[in-house]
Write a protein that holds these residues in place. Structure first.
Motif, PDB file in Angstrom:
ATOM      1  N   LYS A 509     -48.228  43.233  70.357  1.00  0.00           N
ATOM      2  CA  LYS A 509     -48.665  44.598  70.668  1.00  0.00           C
ATOM      3  C   LYS A 509     -50.177  44.740  70.484  1.00  0.00           C
ATOM      4  O   LYS A 509     -50.845  45.469  71.237  1.00  0.00           O
ATOM      5  N   ILE A 512     -52.175  43.819  73.611  1.00  0.00           N
ATOM      6  CA  ILE A 512     -52.262  44.843  74.669  1.00  0.00           C
ATOM      7  C   ILE A 512     -53.351  45.847  74.346  1.00  0.00           C
ATOM      8  O   ILE A 512     -54.112  46.271  75.220  1.00  0.00           O
ATOM      9  N   LYS A 513     -53.472  46.221  73.079  1.00  0.00           N
ATOM     10  CA  LYS A 513     -54.501  47.188  72.672  1.00  0.00           C
ATOM     11  C   LYS A 513     -55.908  46.623  72.852  1.00  0.00           C
ATOM     12  O   LYS A 513     -56.828  47.331  73.236  1.00  0.00           O
ATOM     13  N   LYS A 516     -56.360  44.697  78.021  1.00  0.00           N
ATOM     14  CA  LYS A 516     -55.348  45.132  78.970  1.00  0.00           C
ATOM     15  C   LYS A 516     -54.936  44.009  79.922  1.00  0.00           C
ATOM     16  O   LYS A 516     -53.821  43.977  80.425  1.00  0.00           O
ATOM     17  N   SER A 518     -54.279  41.105  79.200  1.00  0.00           N
ATOM     18  CA  SER A 518     -53.265  40.233  78.587  1.00  0.00           C
ATOM     19  C   SER A 518     -51.894  40.897  78.531  1.00  0.00           C
ATOM     20  O   SER A 518     -50.943  40.309  78.024  1.00  0.00           O
ATOM     21  N   GLU A 519     -51.793  42.171  79.084  1.00  0.00           N
ATOM     22  CA  GLU A 519     -50.556  42.923  78.959  1.00  0.00           C
ATOM     23  C   GLU A 519     -49.351  42.208  79.590  1.00  0.00           C
ATOM     24  O   GLU A 519     -48.271  42.166  78.982  1.00  0.00           O
ATOM     25  N   ALA A 522     -48.278  39.492  77.192  1.00  0.00           N
ATOM     26  CA  ALA A 522     -47.763  40.064  75.948  1.00  0.00           C
ATOM     27  C   ALA A 522     -46.366  40.643  76.157  1.00  0.00           C
ATOM     28  O   ALA A 522     -45.475  40.472  75.306  1.00  0.00           O
ATOM     29  N   LYS A 523     -46.165  41.326  77.276  1.00  0.00           N
ATOM     30  CA  LYS A 523     -44.848  41.917  77.544  1.00  0.00           C
ATOM     31  C   LYS A 523     -43.797  40.824  77.760  1.00  0.00           C
ATOM     32  O   LYS A 523     -42.648  40.963  77.327  1.00  0.00           O
ATOM     33  N   THR A 574     -52.441  32.989  79.225  1.00  0.00           N
ATOM     34  CA  THR A 574     -53.060  34.277  79.487  1.00  0.00           C
ATOM     35  C   THR A 574     -53.965  34.144  80.711  1.00  0.00           C
ATOM     36  O   THR A 574     -54.328  33.049  81.115  1.00  0.00           O
TER      37      THR A 574
END
Length: 624
Positions: A509, A512-513, A516, A518-519, A522-523, A574
């Motif tokens: 998490k 993601i912060k 963006k 890498s979202e 990460a998901k 990534t």
């Protein structure tokens, strides 16, 4: 002048007193008149025994009226075997502890002792029979036969070595070395029981019980060309091909000349990979052996270990007489081959017997070597060049060297040789401990390179199943740069492999912060994390099925479903990884390489224990 002042200061400084030994404390019991000495026969020379010397003496104990109480001499009922003690180490009565160091070799003396300095001493360390007159004043007649420096080989003084001539070097034989020695043996009374003719040599292998145990222990402390007498008592006189012990001896004295020994090494400890030196090299072992990253030159002949011992490759024939040149630590030769070469001296020739898994089963196999073949190599180390010393190099040169080594590590990683790759990264990180950048630009390059190396280390540890060390490597990067998304991602994967699901979720998490872009990755990792959590909880349900369904006092069988091996979460790239792949080791997508070692059930689900038991409806349990 300053040096002289320092020397004077050191001389004047209070010296730390050595703690008194047990014998020193006993000596304080001595009072005037408790021990008296009368010279019966003078000895020769001027030397007297000192601490650490082995003393050999005959002893006869008499009452004051002349009645013999006990003796080592045969004429008084003894076994004719003199006593051997090591001053400062053997347990002795207080009177002899004080009296023997005053004697010369060949001297005979009479010591008159009060009870408190012989066996009547309170807490006397030397046991004596209940009928011994320990409360009487006694005469101890001592004949000093010999004394010399000695090495105590066994703690109970059952094996003691007296050096006659010093040997060469420092290396001593050990299992399974092959030994050549001249050995003769006498009883403690001096009777010859084994002799060797001039030039006769006895050959044996350490660890195969081919000589008595005590003799082998003593020879194991000798160096080449050393001559020594090894005193062995009966508890260490095992039967062997060298000497038959049909007649039991209380003690045997072996006179040994260690002519030569052949270094034989069990490289794996299980007898499968054996290195046998057949020609000595030059230099001292192991100081003059090749180091990691050395450039080596060897000639070798490879043979199949079968009935024909067929030669499948010989550098002198198949390589136009040219030696094989390679860098150690880069996986360029079979693992067993390199392990043995790195323990060779220049000029040494060794015969190596190697099992398939350390030969060609895990290395490109020559066409004429069948799968599963046991191999024998005859290897000659012609020489080697030490790795380049970074001392005195400027910053660009050091970073160039670091880049070359890191690239080699990346290649090894892609080949699945994670241990070798890790060693490359570790080498650079060790050198970086002594590097001090001189400006901001150098500092930035240094910091970025060090972070890449720690991430590479984390990747290696993860592949090797050492998740905690992988997390530690990631932490080093995040300590320097808390916003490093790649370190968060890799640490999250390590947490997930270790079963620390909440920590892994926090890292994914955080990605993601911070970034963006890498979202998506990460998901994907979070989805994989949820799946793994569900799988662990499902296994827990099956494992504890029926455990809480019984009435109090009844025993329930816990489910014993076999746990399937879980594939580890794959390390997704990534978006920003494409460029950095040039600097960082790429992880192959081979599922077999991504599988983690099987771990215990509790190590997998315990970090999520509260969620598991909540799912089972067991938030509150009472012990009945």
């Amino acid at each position: 002048m300053a040096a002289e002042e320092d020397a004077v200061a050191q001389e004047c400084a209070p010296q730390r007193k050595k703690a008194p030994s047990q014998d020193d404390k006993r000596r304080k019991k001595m009072v005037p008149g408790c021990l008296m000495k009368a010279l019966v026969r003078p000895g020769g020379g001027e030397a007297t025994p000192s601490e650490g010397d082995q003393v050999i003496y005959h002893c006869t104990v008499r009452m004051l009226d002349g009645v013999v109480v006990e003796s080592t001499r045969s004429e008084f009922g003894g076994n004719a075997i003199p006593i051997r003690h090591v001053l400062g180490k053997s347990k002795m009565i207080l009177g002899l502890l004080e009296g023997i160091p005053t004697m010369l070799k060949g001297e005979v003396a009479m010591f008159k002792m009060k009870p408190q300095v012989h066996y009547g001493e309170e807490d006397c360390p030397v046991p004596v029979s209940s009928i011994f007159p320990k409360d009487d004043e006694l005469h101890f007649e001592i004949e000093m036969i010999d004394f010399s420096k000695a090495k105590v080989v066994s703690d109970d003084f059952g094996v003691v070595k007296k050096v006659l001539d010093e040997g060469e070097g420092w290396e001593t034989p050990r299992e399974p070395y092959e030994v050549k020695a001249r050995i003769s043996a006498r009883t403690a009374e001096g009777k010859l029981i084994v002799s060797h003719s001039e030039g006769e040599i006895y050959c044996f292998t350490i660890g195969k019980s081919e000589v008595p145990k005590g003799l082998e222990m003593g020879i194991g402390t000798m160096t080449r060309r050393e001559k020594a007498v090894i005193y062995v008592t009966k508890q260490y006189l095992s039967d062997s091909p060298f000497i038959s012990l049909e007649h039991r001896f209380d003690e045997i004295h072996f006179e040994v000349e260690l002519v030569h020994f052949i270094q034989v090494r069990d490289m794996l400890g299980d007898g499968r990979l054996i290195k046998r030196r057949i020609r000595d090299g030059k230099g001292e072992f192991p100081m003059d052996c090749p180091l990691h990253d050395s450039q080596l030159q060897v000639h070798y002949k490879g043979m199949l270990l079968n009935e024909q011992n067929k030669v499948f490759y010989d550098t002198r024939i198949d390589n136009d007489g040219q030696p094989l040149k390679f860098s150690s630590g880069e996986g360029l030769v079979p693992e067993g081959f390199e392990m043995c070469v790195r323990l060779m001296l220049p000029g040494e020739v060794a015969l190596v017997t190697c099992p398939p898994d350390y030969a060609y089963d895990k290395f490109p196999r020559p066409a004429n070597v069948p799968e599963g073949a046991h191999i024998q190599w005859e290897i000659e180390l012609l020489g080697f060049e030490m790795p380049r010393d970074w001392t005195g190099l400027d910053f660009p040169s050091i970073m160039n060297e670091a880049g070359n080594i890191r690239n080699t590590g990346n290649r090894l990683f892609k080949e699945g040789k994670y241990e070798l790759a890790k060693a490359k990264y570790e080498k650079v990180l060790r050198e970086f401990n002594h590097l001090n950048p001189q400006d901001d630009e150098e500092g930035k390059e240094f910091s970025e390179t060090r972070n890449l190396l720690n991430l590479n280390m984390a990747a290696c540890y993860l592949k090797m199943g050492e998740t905690r060390k992988s997390i530690e490597s990631c932490n080093k990067v995040l300590d320097a740069n808390p916003a490093n998304v790649k370190a968060l991602y890799r640490r999250g994967m390590a947490y997930m492999s270790a079963g620390d699901f909440e920590e892994a979720r926090t890292d994914f998490k955080a990605m993601i912060k911070l970034d963006k872009s890498s979202e998506p990755d990460a998901k994907a990792a979070l989805l994989k994390l949820n799946q793994k959590e569900q799988e662990v909880e499902s296994k827990a349900r099956k494992q504890f099925r029926g455990l809480f369904d019984k009435k109090p006092g009844e025993i329930s069988d816990v489910g014993t479903d076999e746990r399937e091996e879980e594939p580890a979460a794959e390390d997704h790239k990534t978006r920003g990884q494409e460029q950095s792949d040039k600097d960082e080791a790429e992880e192959p997508e081979d599922p077999s390489n991504a599988r983690q070692q099987a771990t215990g059930l509790f190590s997998l689900f315990w970090p999520a224990g509260r969620r598991i038991f909540t799912a089972l409806g067991l938030e509150r349990c009472s012990i009945l």
